[in-house]
Enzyme design. Structure first.
Site, short mmCIF file in Angstrom:
data_model
loop_
_atom_site.label_atom_id
_atom_site.label_comp_id
_atom_site.label_asym_id
_atom_site.label_seq_id
_atom_site.Cartn_x
_atom_site.Cartn_y
_atom_site.Cartn_z
N PHE A 105 54.83 90.36 -30.61
CA PHE A 105 53.49 89.84 -30.92
C PHE A 105 52.41 90.57 -30.09
O PHE A 105 51.58 91.31 -30.64
CB PHE A 105 53.49 88.32 -30.65
CG PHE A 105 52.12 87.72 -30.55
CD1 PHE A 105 51.16 87.92 -31.54
CD2 PHE A 105 51.79 86.92 -29.46
CE1 PHE A 105 49.90 87.35 -31.44
CE2 PHE A 105 50.53 86.34 -29.35
CZ PHE A 105 49.59 86.57 -30.34
N ASP B 164 61.85 98.55 -28.61
CA ASP B 164 62.08 97.12 -28.86
C ASP B 164 63.51 96.95 -29.34
O ASP B 164 64.00 97.76 -30.13
CB ASP B 164 61.09 96.63 -29.94
CG ASP B 164 60.86 95.14 -29.87
OD1 ASP B 164 59.70 94.74 -29.65
OD2 ASP B 164 61.84 94.38 -30.02
N GLY C 262 61.10 90.89 -31.90
CA GLY C 262 60.09 91.77 -32.48
C GLY C 262 60.51 92.20 -33.88
O GLY C 262 61.69 92.09 -34.25
N LEU D 295 56.24 95.03 -21.46
CA LEU D 295 56.01 93.71 -22.07
C LEU D 295 57.30 93.07 -22.56
O LEU D 295 57.30 91.88 -22.92
CB LEU D 295 55.05 93.84 -23.27
CG LEU D 295 53.55 93.73 -22.99
CD1 LEU D 295 53.06 94.83 -22.06
CD2 LEU D 295 52.76 93.76 -24.29
N ALA E 101 53.77 93.06 -17.39
CA ALA E 101 53.28 91.79 -17.94
C ALA E 101 54.08 90.64 -17.35
O ALA E 101 55.28 90.51 -17.59
CB ALA E 101 53.40 91.79 -19.46
N TYR F 243 62.54 80.59 -15.92
CA TYR F 243 61.75 81.62 -16.61
C TYR F 243 60.65 82.11 -15.67
O TYR F 243 60.46 83.31 -15.47
CB TYR F 243 61.13 81.04 -17.89
CG TYR F 243 60.15 81.97 -18.56
CD1 TYR F 243 60.60 82.99 -19.39
CD2 TYR F 243 58.77 81.85 -18.33
CE1 TYR F 243 59.70 83.86 -20.00
CE2 TYR F 243 57.87 82.71 -18.94
CZ TYR F 243 58.33 83.71 -19.76
OH TYR F 243 57.45 84.57 -20.35
#
Ligand code: UDP
Length: 348
Positions: free
Chosen positions: A29, A49, A54, A91, A132, A163
């Site tokens: 996203f 990815d 994704g 990310l 990120a 997490y």
């Protein structure tokens, strides 16, 4: 002078036409919107990815774009990517509270392994990197959340903090690499980010509400709905990420990225209900009915954006009502629920 000793106030990398940029999680996203932004700026983008969440369909074909389907948790994959880049945006990661609740070991393990492998490879190659991280590291602390606040992932007996701890561990690891070498690395903590291509299947509230409203189903508010979040449009968030890497003095820093306009979840449900013009009711579900015992749903989440403003002179500004309108219109135009229409999968 080596690439790693070029001055503390240097940016990570000033994006320019032809900059070779790797985006891990590039088909997710946030990652796919970042690829779009980088391509608009003339970069040569290498998205990687593993397609666990994704989707290649999130990326429009572009001569400046290449997609590698692989897991960056593999050290050899991470090394190859970093050997050929001017800048890395890391990310890739598993997100979504429902996934975390259902598969906590897998979520923690994958997030730790991906980040460890990418940081090791980028630090060894001396390639600048933007990591990120997540507002989750602030846990249920007092707002506004400031970057210098201690992280508060929670208690290990509880199901949510793992997490957050994995994300915080990534931050520590990044700065530990930097301490030894001066490696240009910075961390962004992403707050609630919403927009086209986001899926509600793993717990994200806005696509779920829009989907429910467009189907005429009850809009499900968890708990009493008084909990707040600040929602930023993904297009503004990725613009901030692309601007931040060029900001002087950013290396070695953590920066909050998102909106600071708080909306309660009950208000959000009402905004969606109005925008969709639906008679679907808003229903409240007790937290115990949707989350495992002990799962903490932070009561408020609002960033302090002073650092973001100081670094790039700008903060996300599209109001949540405007974002909702866009998503409702998009859902209608595709005549499918917005969650399934444009978002077959995520990253924060
Ligand atoms: N939420 C809700 N209904 C849903 C999904 C989520 O009321 O169908 C609530 C959730 O309990 C939380 C907020 O919306 O308080 C934001 O949830 P999300 O999973 O989008 O993000 P996060 O909790 O990570 O901020």
């Amino acid at each position: 002078m080596s690439r790693l000793q070029t001055g503390l106030a240097s940016p990570l990398h000033r994006l320019a036409t032809g900059s070779r940029v790797v985006v891990t999680g590039g088909a997710g996203f946030v990652g796919s919107h970042l690829c779009d932004e980088l391509l608009r700026r003339g970069c040569r983008v290498h998205a990687v990815d593993d397609l666990s969440t994704g989707r290649p369909g999130n990326l429009a074909p572009d001569p400046g774009l290449r997609l590698t389907v692989a897991s960056v948790a593999e050290p050899e994959v991470a090394r190859r990517l970093c050997g050929d880049a001017d800048l890395v945006f890391h990310l890739a990661g598993v997100v979504g509270v429902q996934r975390l609740a259902a598969a906590p070991v897998e979520v923690m393990r994958r997030n730790l392994r991906c980040t460890e492998a990418v940081l090791d490879a980028a630090a060894a190659a001396g390639v600048p990197l933007l990591l990120a991280s997540s507002s989750e590291v602030y846990g249920d602390g007092p707002v506004p959340f400031r970057e210098r606040d201690p992280v508060r992932p929670g208690v290990p007996e509880g199901p949510r903090g793992g997490y957050a701890f994995a994300k915080a561990m990534g931050e520590w690891l990044a700065f530990a690499h930097r301490a030894g070498s001066g490696w240009p690395v910075a961390v962004v903590r992403l707050f609630n980010t919403v927009g086209p291509r986001q899926t509600g299947e793993h717990g994200m509230v806005l696509p779920r509400f829009v989907d429910q409203a467009l189907r005429g189903e009850p809009i499900t508010v968890f708990g009493d709905g008084a909990q707040t979040r600040c929602f930023a449009h993904v297009r503004e968030v990725v613009r901030a990420l692309a601007d931040l890497v060029g900001a002087p003095g950013i290396a070695g820093r953590v920066v909050n990225v998102g909106s600071d306009q708080e909306t309660s979840i009950a208000e959000l449900a009402a905004i969606v209900q109005r925008a969709a013009g639906t008679s679907a009711p808003i229903v409240r579900l007790p937290l115990t009915a949707v989350f495992p015992a002990g799962f903490v749903d932070p009561s408020r989440r609002r960033p302090c954006l002073e650092r973001l403003r100081a670094a790039i002179g700008w903060a996300p500004s599209i109001p949540v009502a405007g974002i909702v309108e866009e998503l409702v219109a998009l859902g209608r135009a595709t005549s499918r629920p917005v969650t399934a229409a444009s978002c077959p999968g995520p990253a924060s």
